[in-house]
Write a protein that holds these residues in place. Structure first.
Motif, mmCIF file in Angstrom:
data_model
loop_
_atom_site.group_PDB
_atom_site.id
_atom_site.type_symbol
_atom_site.label_atom_id
_atom_site.label_comp_id
_atom_site.label_asym_id
_atom_site.label_seq_id
_atom_site.Cartn_x
_atom_site.Cartn_y
_atom_site.Cartn_z
ATOM 1 N N ILE A 149 2.671 -3.901 1.979
ATOM 2 C CA ILE A 149 2.623 -4.473 0.629
ATOM 3 C C ILE A 149 2.977 -3.373 -0.361
ATOM 4 O O ILE A 149 2.341 -2.311 -0.376
ATOM 5 C CB ILE A 149 1.235 -5.050 0.296
ATOM 6 C CG1 ILE A 149 0.748 -5.999 1.397
ATOM 7 C CG2 ILE A 149 1.272 -5.781 -1.050
ATOM 8 C CD1 ILE A 149 -0.657 -6.529 1.184
ATOM 9 N N ASN A 150 3.961 -3.620 -1.179
ATOM 10 C CA ASN A 150 4.387 -2.649 -2.196
ATOM 11 C C ASN A 150 3.596 -2.828 -3.484
ATOM 12 O O ASN A 150 3.095 -3.915 -3.785
ATOM 13 C CB ASN A 150 5.880 -2.814 -2.505
ATOM 14 C CG ASN A 150 6.745 -2.038 -1.529
ATOM 15 O OD1 ASN A 150 6.249 -1.203 -0.777
ATOM 16 N ND2 ASN A 150 8.029 -2.336 -1.529
ATOM 17 N N CYS A 151 3.522 -1.752 -4.256
ATOM 18 C CA CYS A 151 2.878 -1.829 -5.561
ATOM 19 C C CYS A 151 3.431 -0.738 -6.462
ATOM 20 O O CYS A 151 3.999 0.254 -5.998
ATOM 21 C CB CYS A 151 1.357 -1.668 -5.427
ATOM 22 S SG CYS A 151 0.830 -0.074 -4.742
ATOM 23 N N ASN A 152 3.234 -0.934 -7.763
ATOM 24 C CA ASN A 152 3.578 0.119 -8.719
ATOM 25 C C ASN A 152 2.495 1.192 -8.764
ATOM 26 O O ASN A 152 2.787 2.370 -8.924
ATOM 27 C CB ASN A 152 3.788 -0.479 -10.115
ATOM 28 C CG ASN A 152 5.016 -1.361 -10.190
ATOM 29 O OD1 ASN A 152 6.040 -1.058 -9.585
ATOM 30 N ND2 ASN A 152 4.908 -2.473 -10.899
ATOM 31 N N TYR A 153 1.224 0.756 -8.615
ATOM 32 C CA TYR A 153 0.103 1.697 -8.624
ATOM 33 C C TYR A 153 -0.950 1.258 -7.620
ATOM 34 O O TYR A 153 -1.105 0.058 -7.336
ATOM 35 C CB TYR A 153 -0.520 1.821 -10.026
ATOM 36 C CG TYR A 153 0.282 2.737 -10.913
ATOM 37 C CD1 TYR A 153 0.010 4.102 -10.963
ATOM 38 C CD2 TYR A 153 1.343 2.248 -11.656
ATOM 39 C CE1 TYR A 153 0.773 4.952 -11.748
ATOM 40 C CE2 TYR A 153 2.114 3.086 -12.442
ATOM 41 C CZ TYR A 153 1.822 4.448 -12.479
ATOM 42 O OH TYR A 153 2.586 5.288 -13.245
#
Length: 340
Positions: A149-153
């Protein structure tokens, strides 16, 4: 690969506070917790309690989870007794402030459900195994089942698991002797006439005992002692009439340096640990979760200033940690407790 603005690891007070604050700030959080989706509710009658100071009420109101306190409260207290001296919670003459002894699992159940009702995405029964790093920046996680799962933060609110700091091999500064802590419940025996509206703190040479009375005929005891002093935690009087499993843990004071890196910050116990007498617990989790999330919101809204905002959060957390550690050492010195 899924994408979120923010991933929050941990469904305790710090994690829920961070997720709700992110949502309030207009960014999309994913809250990951290892708690099951169908959470059994035993009404917290046999769960060791944590004490919640009334000063936390403003933070709870800010998060719109005020119902968590009556839902999870198993007893109340208006002061702390040390020997023959009772120190009231209130700092205003003539006023009585009431704190609550909270069943932490019940508190978590309520607050996670409220976060879901507010439209926070929650992933139950899941654990993070890896942090995805690109060019020295955290940008996602991998679950134990292999899901990415990708995220900015990323906000680490994993509590005493302290996942991110250990995974990234951050330096850990030690600020006390090795300490061990045990907690459990025992039945209040007939003829026990102690004031049930005060929590009892009993100092010893190399540690202390804390007792908090519930409204269900039992009390939670917490014992802390310095390791390797020849001092044994006296558990004999607690061996009978136990109503819960005894829990133990390492409570040596320690804090990661830094508590941030590009794309990631830590909140609550995931960043720094003090023993329970510091009053960390729920209050510190809520406060640092809110502050951490507000930092991430600013980083997303003003990406060119992100490093500055992360540095400001790091300074805020470390200053607060050292302030509380200093106050606790001073109190131990006054009480003759040899913890340093």
């Amino acid at each position: 690969m899924k994408q979120f603005d923010v991933i929050v690891i941990g469904g305790g007070p710090a994690g829920v506070a961070a997720a709700i604050t992110c949502l309030q700030g207009g960014i999309r959080p994913l809250l990951i917790t290892d708690r099951p989706k169908q959470i059994p509710d035993n009404k917290g009658q046999t769960e060791p309690l944590q004490s919640l100071h009334p000063g936390a009420q403003s933070l709870i109101s800010q998060l719109h989870i005020g119902g968590a306190v009556p839902y999870a409260s198993r007893g109340t207290y208006t002061g702390i007794r040390v020997g023959d001296t009772v120190s009231p919670l209130s700092t205003v003459p003539g006023e009585t402030w009431t704190g609550n002894h909270i069943a932490p699992g019940r508190f978590a159940t309520y607050t996670i459900q409220m976060a879901q009702l507010m439209d926070v995405d929650v992933l139950f029964g899941s654990r993070v195994s890896d942090i995805i790093m690109e060019d020295g920046r955290a940008c996602g996680i991998i679950l134990t089942d292999g899901t990415k799962i990708n995220c900015n933060y990323l906000i680490d609110a994993s509590g005493l698991k302290r996942f991110a700091g250990r995974y990234l091999n951050f330096e850990e500064q030690i600020h006390s002797q090795p300490l061990i802590c045990y907690t459990g419940n025992s039945i209040v025996k007939e003829g026990d006439h102690r004031d049930k509206e005060t929590a009892i703190f009993t100092p010893a040479k190399f540690g202390w005992t804390w007792e908090a009375f519930s409204s269900f005929g039992y009390y939670t005891w917490t014992k802390l002692a310095v390791k390797n002093t020849g001092t044994r935690l006296n558990m004999e009087n607690l061996a009978e009439d136990k109503t819960s499993q005894v829990r133990g843990g390492d409570m040596q004071w320690r804090v990661f340096r830094q508590v941030v890196c590009p794309g990631m910050l830590m909140v609550g116990d995931a960043a720094g640990v003090l023993d329970p007498a510091a009053g960390q617990g729920i209050l510190n989790g809520l406060l640092s979760g809110i502050m951490g999330a507000e930092t991430v919101i600013k980083c997303i809204q003003q990406p060119l200033m992100a490093n500055w905002y992360l540095t400001q959060y790091d300074s805020w957390y470390i200053d607060l940690y050292h302030k509380k550690a200093g106050m606790l050492k001073k109190k131990y010195l006054e009480l003759g407790i040899a913890i340093h």
